[in-house]
Motif scaffolding. Structure first.
Motif, PDB file in Angstrom:
ATOM      1  N   ILE A  24       0.860  -1.188   0.000  1.00 23.40           N
ATOM      2  CA  ILE A  24       0.000   0.000   0.000  1.00 23.40           C
ATOM      3  C   ILE A  24       0.892   1.232   0.000  1.00 23.40           C
ATOM      4  O   ILE A  24       1.822   1.336   0.793  1.00 23.40           O
ATOM      5  N   GLY A  25       0.590   2.159  -0.888  1.00 21.87           N
ATOM      6  CA  GLY A  25       1.290   3.438  -0.922  1.00 21.87           C
ATOM      7  C   GLY A  25       0.348   4.539  -0.475  1.00 21.87           C
ATOM      8  O   GLY A  25      -0.788   4.602  -0.944  1.00 21.87           O
ATOM      9  N   CYS A  26       0.796   5.377   0.429  1.00 23.72           N
ATOM     10  CA  CYS A  26      -0.013   6.498   0.938  1.00 23.72           C
ATOM     11  C   CYS A  26       0.690   7.808   0.627  1.00 23.72           C
ATOM     12  O   CYS A  26       1.907   7.920   0.796  1.00 23.72           O
ATOM     13  N   ASP A  27      -0.076   8.782   0.183  1.00 22.22           N
ATOM     14  CA  ASP A  27       0.462  10.111  -0.075  1.00 22.22           C
ATOM     15  C   ASP A  27      -0.684  11.099   0.033  1.00 22.22           C
ATOM     16  O   ASP A  27      -1.824  10.766  -0.301  1.00 22.22           O
ATOM     17  N   ARG A  28      -0.399  12.311   0.476  1.00 19.20           N
ATOM     18  CA  ARG A  28      -1.474  13.304   0.611  1.00 19.20           C
ATOM     19  C   ARG A  28      -1.785  13.988  -0.712  1.00 19.20           C
ATOM     20  O   ARG A  28      -2.830  14.602  -0.876  1.00 19.20           O
ATOM     21  N   SER A  29      -0.892  13.882  -1.686  1.00 14.62           N
ATOM     22  CA  SER A  29      -1.037  14.597  -2.946  1.00 14.62           C
ATOM     23  C   SER A  29      -1.740  13.748  -4.010  1.00 14.62           C
ATOM     24  O   SER A  29      -1.183  12.743  -4.465  1.00 14.62           O
ATOM     25  N   PRO A  30      -2.930  14.162  -4.446  1.00 13.18           N
ATOM     26  CA  PRO A  30      -3.598  13.439  -5.533  1.00 13.18           C
ATOM     27  C   PRO A  30      -2.747  13.423  -6.809  1.00 13.18           C
ATOM     28  O   PRO A  30      -2.732  12.422  -7.530  1.00 13.18           O
ATOM     29  N   ALA A  31      -2.018  14.501  -7.069  1.00  9.57           N
ATOM     30  CA  ALA A  31      -1.177  14.552  -8.271  1.00  9.57           C
ATOM     31  C   ALA A  31      -0.068  13.498  -8.205  1.00  9.57           C
ATOM     32  O   ALA A  31       0.205  12.807  -9.198  1.00  9.57           O
ATOM     33  N   MET A  32       0.572  13.356  -7.053  1.00  6.01           N
ATOM     34  CA  MET A  32       1.627  12.348  -6.914  1.00  6.01           C
ATOM     35  C   MET A  32       1.044  10.936  -7.005  1.00  6.01           C
ATOM     36  O   MET A  32       1.668  10.048  -7.594  1.00  6.01           O
ATOM     37  N   LEU A  33      -0.140  10.742  -6.463  1.00  5.16           N
ATOM     38  CA  LEU A  33      -0.776   9.421  -6.552  1.00  5.16           C
ATOM     39  C   LEU A  33      -1.105   9.074  -8.010  1.00  5.16           C
ATOM     40  O   LEU A  33      -0.981   7.916  -8.415  1.00  5.16           O
ATOM     41  N   ARG A  34      -1.486  10.071  -8.812  1.00  2.00           N
ATOM     42  CA  ARG A  34      -1.733   9.820 -10.240  1.00  2.00           C
ATOM     43  C   ARG A  34      -0.443   9.400 -10.943  1.00  2.00           C
ATOM     44  O   ARG A  34      -0.424   8.470 -11.747  1.00  2.00           O
ATOM     45  N   VAL A  35       0.654  10.089 -10.622  1.00  2.00           N
ATOM     46  CA  VAL A  35       1.951   9.733 -11.202  1.00  2.00           C
ATOM     47  C   VAL A  35       2.323   8.309 -10.798  1.00  2.00           C
ATOM     48  O   VAL A  35       2.732   7.497 -11.637  1.00  2.00           O
ATOM     49  N   ALA A  36       2.190   8.006  -9.510  1.00  2.55           N
ATOM     50  CA  ALA A  36       2.529   6.668  -9.014  1.00  2.55           C
ATOM     51  C   ALA A  36       1.659   5.606  -9.684  1.00  2.55           C
ATOM     52  O   ALA A  36       2.166   4.564 -10.126  1.00  2.55           O
ATOM     53  N   ARG A  37       0.362   5.856  -9.782  1.00  2.00           N
ATOM     54  CA  ARG A  37      -0.556   4.880 -10.386  1.00  2.00           C
ATOM     55  C   ARG A  37      -0.148   4.586 -11.834  1.00  2.00           C
ATOM     56  O   ARG A  37      -0.051   3.430 -12.249  1.00  2.00           O
ATOM     57  N   SER A  38       0.131   5.625 -12.587  1.00  2.00           N
ATOM     58  CA  SER A  38       0.538   5.462 -13.985  1.00  2.00           C
ATOM     59  C   SER A  38       1.849   4.679 -14.078  1.00  2.00           C
ATOM     60  O   SER A  38       1.973   3.746 -14.876  1.00  2.00           O
ATOM     61  N   LYS A  39       2.802   5.051 -13.269  1.00  2.00           N
ATOM     62  CA  LYS A  39       4.113   4.398 -13.281  1.00  2.00           C
ATOM     63  C   LYS A  39       4.007   2.923 -12.908  1.00  2.00           C
ATOM     64  O   LYS A  39       4.625   2.060 -13.538  1.00  2.00           O
ATOM     65  N   LEU A  40       3.203   2.622 -11.888  1.00  2.00           N
ATOM     66  CA  LEU A  40       3.064   1.234 -11.430  1.00  2.00           C
ATOM     67  C   LEU A  40       2.301   0.392 -12.446  1.00  2.00           C
ATOM     68  O   LEU A  40       2.611  -0.789 -12.641  1.00  2.00           O
ATOM     69  N   GLU A  41       1.306   0.983 -13.103  1.00  2.00           N
ATOM     70  CA  GLU A  41       0.583   0.276 -14.159  1.00  2.00           C
ATOM     71  C   GLU A  41       1.512  -0.037 -15.323  1.00  2.00           C
ATOM     72  O   GLU A  41       1.495  -1.143 -15.860  1.00  2.00           O
ATOM     73  N   GLN A  42       2.341   0.927 -15.721  1.00  2.00           N
ATOM     74  CA  GLN A  42       3.298   0.714 -16.803  1.00  2.00           C
ATOM     75  C   GLN A  42       4.299  -0.384 -16.450  1.00  2.00           C
ATOM     76  O   GLN A  42       4.742  -1.117 -17.322  1.00  2.00           O
ATOM     77  N   ALA A  43       4.628  -0.498 -15.172  1.00  2.00           N
ATOM     78  CA  ALA A  43       5.562  -1.535 -14.719  1.00  2.00           C
ATOM     79  C   ALA A  43       4.882  -2.895 -14.595  1.00  2.00           C
ATOM     80  O   ALA A  43       5.544  -3.896 -14.333  1.00  2.00           O
ATOM     81  N   GLY A  44       3.553  -2.919 -14.748  1.00  2.00           N
ATOM     82  CA  GLY A  44       2.819  -4.176 -14.667  1.00  2.00           C
ATOM     83  C   GLY A  44       2.669  -4.717 -13.260  1.00  2.00           C
ATOM     84  O   GLY A  44       2.460  -5.910 -13.070  1.00  2.00           O
ATOM     85  N   LEU A  45       2.765  -3.840 -12.277  1.00  2.00           N
ATOM     86  CA  LEU A  45       2.646  -4.291 -10.886  1.00  2.00           C
ATOM     87  C   LEU A  45       1.178  -4.396 -10.500  1.00  2.00           C
ATOM     88  O   LEU A  45       0.414  -3.449 -10.659  1.00  2.00           O
ATOM     89  N   GLU A  46       0.809  -5.543  -9.985  1.00  2.00           N
ATOM     90  CA  GLU A  46      -0.566  -5.775  -9.559  1.00  2.00           C
ATOM     91  C   GLU A  46      -0.596  -5.963  -8.055  1.00  2.00           C
ATOM     92  O   GLU A  46       0.412  -6.256  -7.424  1.00  2.00           O
ATOM     93  N   GLY A  47      -1.780  -5.829  -7.490  1.00  2.00           N
ATOM     94  CA  GLY A  47      -1.929  -6.020  -6.050  1.00  2.00           C
ATOM     95  C   GLY A  47      -1.412  -4.858  -5.232  1.00  2.00           C
ATOM     96  O   GLY A  47      -1.199  -4.978  -4.029  1.00  2.00           O
ATOM     97  N   VAL A  48      -1.180  -3.726  -5.881  1.00  2.00           N
ATOM     98  CA  VAL A  48      -0.709  -2.534  -5.199  1.00  2.00           C
ATOM     99  C   VAL A  48      -1.890  -1.592  -5.005  1.00  2.00           C
ATOM    100  O   VAL A  48      -2.674  -1.375  -5.920  1.00  2.00           O
ATOM    101  N   GLU A  49      -2.016  -1.071  -3.812  1.00  2.00           N
ATOM    102  CA  GLU A  49      -3.094  -0.142  -3.499  1.00  2.00           C
ATOM    103  C   GLU A  49      -2.496   1.222  -3.203  1.00  2.00           C
ATOM    104  O   GLU A  49      -1.491   1.315  -2.512  1.00  2.00           O
ATOM    105  N   LEU A  50      -3.117   2.262  -3.724  1.00  2.00           N
ATOM    106  CA  LEU A  50      -2.682   3.630  -3.441  1.00  2.00           C
ATOM    107  C   LEU A  50      -3.808   4.356  -2.725  1.00  2.00           C
ATOM    108  O   LEU A  50      -4.969   4.260  -3.149  1.00  2.00           O
ATOM    109  N   ARG A  51      -3.467   5.056  -1.644  1.00  2.00           N
ATOM    110  CA  ARG A  51      -4.473   5.755  -0.842  1.00  2.00           C
ATOM    111  C   ARG A  51      -4.026   7.180  -0.560  1.00  2.00           C
ATOM    112  O   ARG A  51      -2.867   7.411  -0.216  1.00  2.00           O
ATOM    113  N   GLN A  52      -4.972   8.095  -0.671  1.00  2.00           N
ATOM    114  CA  GLN A  52      -4.676   9.474  -0.297  1.00  2.00           C
ATOM    115  C   GLN A  52      -4.849   9.603   1.208  1.00  2.00           C
ATOM    116  O   GLN A  52      -5.888   9.241   1.761  1.00  2.00           O
ATOM    117  N   SER A  53      -3.803  10.099   1.872  1.00  2.00           N
ATOM    118  CA  SER A  53      -3.892  10.280   3.318  1.00  2.00           C
ATOM    119  C   SER A  53      -2.759  11.164   3.798  1.00  2.00           C
ATOM    120  O   SER A  53      -1.744  11.314   3.140  1.00  2.00           O
TER     121      SER A  53
END
Length: 157
Positions: A24-53
């Protein structure tokens, strides 16, 4: 479970995802979470959860994480002791908190140009905060370049 606190671009998740069933990745920034989500999807990583907090209000139950990581995050936090206490809260017994950040330095330009709140942390300061949070602290390693970057490991007892 591995929790990357202040995940930013998700780089630590990329490195750790293959070593845990749940990440699980937590970050307060929605913009950073969008970057992380895109990067992790491109890397083909599954089972990863991202949460704003917020770092001081991690949306996880007490005692559930095996490992929490704060990589180059603490120097931005207004109240580092509170953030470390919150990270310790989510750790199970014998869980670990890895903090990677700067040792004390005098590079004021990092405040001015990169919004650093703190100019590094001493081993003594981190040990004190870890102890107050119920963690036994062990410095693992100091990486030295232009700035020294210590790695501190806290064990929940």
């Amino acid at each position: 479970m591995v929790v990357d606190i202040g995940t930013g671009t998700g780089r630590m998740i990329e490195l750790l995802a293959g070593h845990a069933q749940t990440v699980i990745g937590c970050d307060r920034s929605p913009a950073m979470l969008r970057v992380a989500r895109s990067k992790l999807e491109q890397a083909g990583l599954e089972g990863v959860e991202l949460r704003q907090s917020d770092l001081c209000a991690i949306p996880l139950p007490t005692g559930t994480a095996d490992l929490a990581v704060m990589h180059q995050v603490l120097h931005y936090v207004p109240q580092p002791a509170a953030a470390l206490a919150e990270a310790a809260r989510i750790l199970r017994k014998n869980g670990r908190l890895l903090v990677v950040d700067f040792a004390p330095h005098e590079h004021e330009e990092l405040r001015e140009h990169h919004a650093h709140t703190w100019l590094g942390f001493s081993d003594q300061q981190i040990h004190k905060w870890f102890q107050a949070a119920g963690l036994q602290c062990t410095p693992i390693l100091d990486l030295k370049d232009k700035l020294t970057v210590p790695l501190w490991l806290g064990l929940r007892y």
